[in-house]
Write an enzyme that holds these catalytic residues in place. Structure first.
Site, PDB file in Angstrom:
ATOM      1  N   TRP A   4       0.943  -0.924  -0.075  1.00 47.13           N
ATOM      2  CA  TRP A   4       0.114   0.074   0.152  1.00 47.13           C
ATOM      3  C   TRP A   4       0.911   1.329   0.072  1.00 47.13           C
ATOM      4  O   TRP A   4       1.225   1.859   0.994  1.00 47.13           O
ATOM      5  CB  TRP A   4      -1.059  -0.094   1.398  1.00 47.13           C
ATOM      6  N   HIS A  51      -6.849   2.137   2.203  1.00 42.74           N
ATOM      7  CA  HIS A  51      -7.712   0.978   2.075  1.00 42.74           C
ATOM      8  C   HIS A  51      -8.725   1.055   3.130  1.00 42.74           C
ATOM      9  O   HIS A  51      -8.469   1.857   4.324  1.00 42.74           O
ATOM     10  CB  HIS A  51      -7.234  -0.605   2.140  1.00 42.74           C
ATOM     11  N   ARG A  79      -3.784   6.232  -2.571  1.00 47.58           N
ATOM     12  CA  ARG A  79      -2.470   5.594  -2.758  1.00 47.58           C
ATOM     13  C   ARG A  79      -1.622   6.324  -3.668  1.00 47.58           C
ATOM     14  O   ARG A  79      -2.110   7.017  -4.874  1.00 47.58           O
ATOM     15  CB  ARG A  79      -2.726   4.352  -3.500  1.00 47.58           C
ATOM     16  N   GLN A 118     -13.400   2.107  -2.195  1.00 45.77           N
ATOM     17  CA  GLN A 118     -13.578   0.511  -1.804  1.00 45.77           C
ATOM     18  C   GLN A 118     -14.800   0.588  -0.969  1.00 45.77           C
ATOM     19  O   GLN A 118     -15.163   1.383  -0.374  1.00 45.77           O
ATOM     20  CB  GLN A 118     -12.415  -0.008  -0.879  1.00 45.77           C
ATOM     21  N   VAL A 128      -5.648 -11.514   6.985  1.00 48.46           N
ATOM     22  CA  VAL A 128      -6.503 -12.446   6.807  1.00 48.46           C
ATOM     23  C   VAL A 128      -5.592 -13.785   6.519  1.00 48.46           C
ATOM     24  O   VAL A 128      -4.719 -13.782   6.208  1.00 48.46           O
ATOM     25  CB  VAL A 128      -7.510 -12.321   5.400  1.00 48.46           C
ATOM     26  N   ALA A 165     -13.469 -11.413   5.977  1.00 48.96           N
ATOM     27  CA  ALA A 165     -13.582  -9.921   5.437  1.00 48.96           C
ATOM     28  C   ALA A 165     -13.320  -9.659   3.974  1.00 48.96           C
ATOM     29  O   ALA A 165     -12.596 -10.657   3.585  1.00 48.96           O
ATOM     30  CB  ALA A 165     -12.354  -9.101   6.178  1.00 48.96           C
TER      31      ALA A 165
HETATM   32  C1  FA5 Z   1      -6.914  -4.380  -0.113  1.00 52.95           C
HETATM   33  O1  FA5 Z   1      -6.844  -3.094  -0.065  1.00 52.95           O
HETATM   34  C2  FA5 Z   1      -7.204  -4.977   1.089  1.00 52.95           C
HETATM   35  N1  FA5 Z   1      -7.624  -3.997   2.119  1.00 52.95           N
HETATM   36  C3  FA5 Z   1      -8.751  -5.782   0.671  1.00 52.95           C
HETATM   37  C4  FA5 Z   1      -8.916  -6.886   1.570  1.00 52.95           C
HETATM   38  C5  FA5 Z   1      -9.933  -6.338   2.586  1.00 52.95           C
HETATM   39  C6  FA5 Z   1      -8.395  -8.107   1.744  1.00 52.95           C
HETATM   40  C7  FA5 Z   1     -10.265  -7.518   3.558  1.00 52.95           C
HETATM   41  C8  FA5 Z   1      -8.575  -9.091   2.573  1.00 52.95           C
HETATM   42  C9  FA5 Z   1      -9.745  -8.692   3.554  1.00 52.95           C
HETATM   43  P1  FA5 Z   1      -6.198  -4.429  -2.610  1.00 52.95           P
HETATM   44  O2  FA5 Z   1      -4.902  -3.688  -2.548  1.00 52.95           O
HETATM   45  O3  FA5 Z   1      -6.145  -5.800  -3.434  1.00 52.95           O
HETATM   46  O4  FA5 Z   1      -6.632  -4.946  -1.311  1.00 52.95           O
HETATM   47  O5  FA5 Z   1      -7.272  -3.806  -2.983  1.00 52.95           O
HETATM   48  C10 FA5 Z   1      -8.800  -4.098  -2.974  1.00 52.95           C
HETATM   49  C11 FA5 Z   1      -9.517  -3.720  -4.314  1.00 52.95           C
HETATM   50  O6  FA5 Z   1      -9.551  -2.347  -4.531  1.00 52.95           O
HETATM   51  C12 FA5 Z   1      -8.971  -4.137  -5.471  1.00 52.95           C
HETATM   52  O7  FA5 Z   1      -9.438  -5.401  -6.111  1.00 52.95           O
HETATM   53  C13 FA5 Z   1      -9.673  -3.214  -6.525  1.00 52.95           C
HETATM   54  O8  FA5 Z   1     -10.698  -3.522  -7.040  1.00 52.95           O
HETATM   55  C14 FA5 Z   1      -9.410  -1.981  -5.524  1.00 52.95           C
HETATM   56  N2  FA5 Z   1      -8.355  -1.024  -5.964  1.00 52.95           N
HETATM   57  C15 FA5 Z   1      -7.251  -1.364  -5.506  1.00 52.95           C
HETATM   58  N3  FA5 Z   1      -6.244  -0.358  -5.866  1.00 52.95           N
HETATM   59  C16 FA5 Z   1      -6.704   0.101  -6.696  1.00 52.95           C
HETATM   60  C17 FA5 Z   1      -6.526   1.361  -7.491  1.00 52.95           C
HETATM   61  N4  FA5 Z   1      -5.156   1.860  -7.667  1.00 52.95           N
HETATM   62  N5  FA5 Z   1      -7.505   2.169  -8.447  1.00 52.95           N
HETATM   63  C18 FA5 Z   1      -8.634   1.464  -8.330  1.00 52.95           C
HETATM   64  N6  FA5 Z   1      -9.019   0.286  -7.603  1.00 52.95           N
HETATM   65  C19 FA5 Z   1      -8.177  -0.096  -6.723  1.00 52.95           C
END
Ligand code: FA5
Length: 352
Positions: A160, A181, A207, A221, A264, A320
């Site tokens: 992140w 997130h 981010r 999100q 998780v 989650a």
């Molecule tokens: C997370 O941010 C974790 N907090 C998710 C999580 C929650 C995992 C609870 C387990 C349990 P990740 O970085 O993969 O994970 O982001 C989750 C979702 O946010 C991605 O699948 C995507 O749909 C969205 N996302 C992430 N980064 C971006 C971005 N830069 N632009 C747009 N959508 C994004």
């Protein structure tokens, strides 16, 4: 005896009406109204003077005074109408204004596509028993990382790319950031309430990363959290399959793959077959040749996360997930670049 007489009221009305008929614009009509009918106007003063008259005169002059007031008020309304009409006619005959043309439609706003999709996502989870809560966009390192089993110096922090915030007041060494997130709300919700918990948390995240067709530096999100006795991975899959079915229909293909998130265990990512190439993959810039678009990360809440908020992980379990509503909207509406959402192009926004 001092005070108004029938004669003086009669003369006042005559003078007022004589002046009124020569007035031909809104400003002078308003001045006239103030001069005669205003709080300190001539007629208002006269009406006040009636109180000083003898009782037998008061009645007669009082009736006349009220009639005078009505006459002036009605005459004013009529003159305002005549003047407005005359002005309209003048403008019309002078070719300045065509009153027969249809009016300009006033533009009616609409909800941003992200708001629309977030509402749809929340509706889907609401009907499965999840409540909606919201949390802060500026967050402490403590909730964004520490409480999620990502201590200082842990390599997973690199997942992140974080925008740090200079804290303006003494913060006891605590570090502040733009939340990367919505997961910090897992700990906040569990701290605030005991199990059973079923919540979803829509909200904005930030981010420090380069943008491309599927990545923005600020995006939304929707976090989900369910904690209770006896929750298993089957509950997670069942809930998320049902969610995908409700949003995309029965024919859309869904894929779960192992993934790593420190909060998780086990962790997965859930993807849906790419709308642009129908899962073919080759040469597709939307899914970057893979045929799949990742829409969320998910998993069973890590026992350490449960323990940190004071839940006994031997008694309680939970799942989650965190999904990206823009990615969901892209899939649903066939949008091929996430940057369109926040570039304020009305030609794009008006389509929703
Ligand atoms: C997370 O941010 C974790 N907090 C998710 C999580 C929650 C995992 C609870 C387990 C349990 P990740 O970085 O993969 O994970 O982001 C989750 C979702 O946010 C991605 O699948 C995507 O749909 C969205 N996302 C992430 N980064 C971006 C971005 N830069 N632009 C747009 N959508 C994004």
């Amino acid at each position: 005896m001092t005070g108004p007489t029938s004669q003086s009221i009669h003369e006042l009305v005559q003078t007022a009406l004589d002046q009124l008929k020569d007035l031909d614009n809104a400003a002078s009509l308003d001045q006239w109204r103030v001069a005669y009918l205003g709080r300190r106007g001539h007629l208002t003063q006269v009406l006040r003077g009636i109180a000083q008259l003898d009782v037998d005169q008061r009645r007669e002059v009082g009736v006349l005074g009220n009639q005078a007031k009505r006459t002036l008020e009605e005459s004013l309304v009529q003159r305002v109408d005549e003047v407005a009409h005359a002005q309209l006619e003048k403008a019309f005959t002078g070719d300045q204004l065509d009153v027969t043309l249809p009016g300009r439609p006033s533009s009616i706003g609409r909800l941003h596509p992200t708001t629309q999709i977030i509402r749809e996502i929340c509706d889907a989870f609401n009907t499965m028993g999840f409540n909606v809560v919201e949390g802060p966009e500026v967050e402490w390192d403590h909730y964004n990382f520490e409480m999620l089993n990502i201590p200082q110096g842990h390599p997973a922090r690199d997942m992140w790319n974080t925008l740090w915030v200079d804290h303006p007041a003494p913060s006891d060494g605590r570090k502040m950031l733009m939340r990367t997130h919505t997961s910090p709300m897992q700990a906040r919700v569990m701290e605030a309430a005991g199990p059973p918990i079923r919540v979803i948390v829509p909200g904005k995240c930030y981010r420090y990363e380069a943008t491309d067709a599927t990545h923005e530096w600020h995006f939304y999100q929707v976090e989900g959290l369910a904690v209770d006795k006896g929750i298993t991975f089957a509950d997670l899959k069942g809930t998320l399959y049902e969610f995908a079915r409700r949003l995309f229909g029965d024919e859309r293909r869904v894929r779960f793959r192992c993934d790593y998130f420190p909060f998780v265990e086990p962790g997965v990512d859930m993807s849906i077959d790419c709308f642009a190439c129908h899962g073919e993959g080759t040469g597709c810039r939307v899914c970057r040749d893979s045929g799949w678009i990742e829409i969320m990360g998910a998993g069973m809440v890590h026992p350490k996360v449960l323990a940190r908020v004071g839940y006994d992980p031997n008694i309680y379990t939970g799942f989650a997930f965190g999904l990206g509503p823009e990615r969901i909207a892209m899939l649903k509406y066939g949008i091929d670049d996430i940057r369109l959402f926040y570039s304020n192009d009305l030609r794009f926004l008006r389509q929703f």
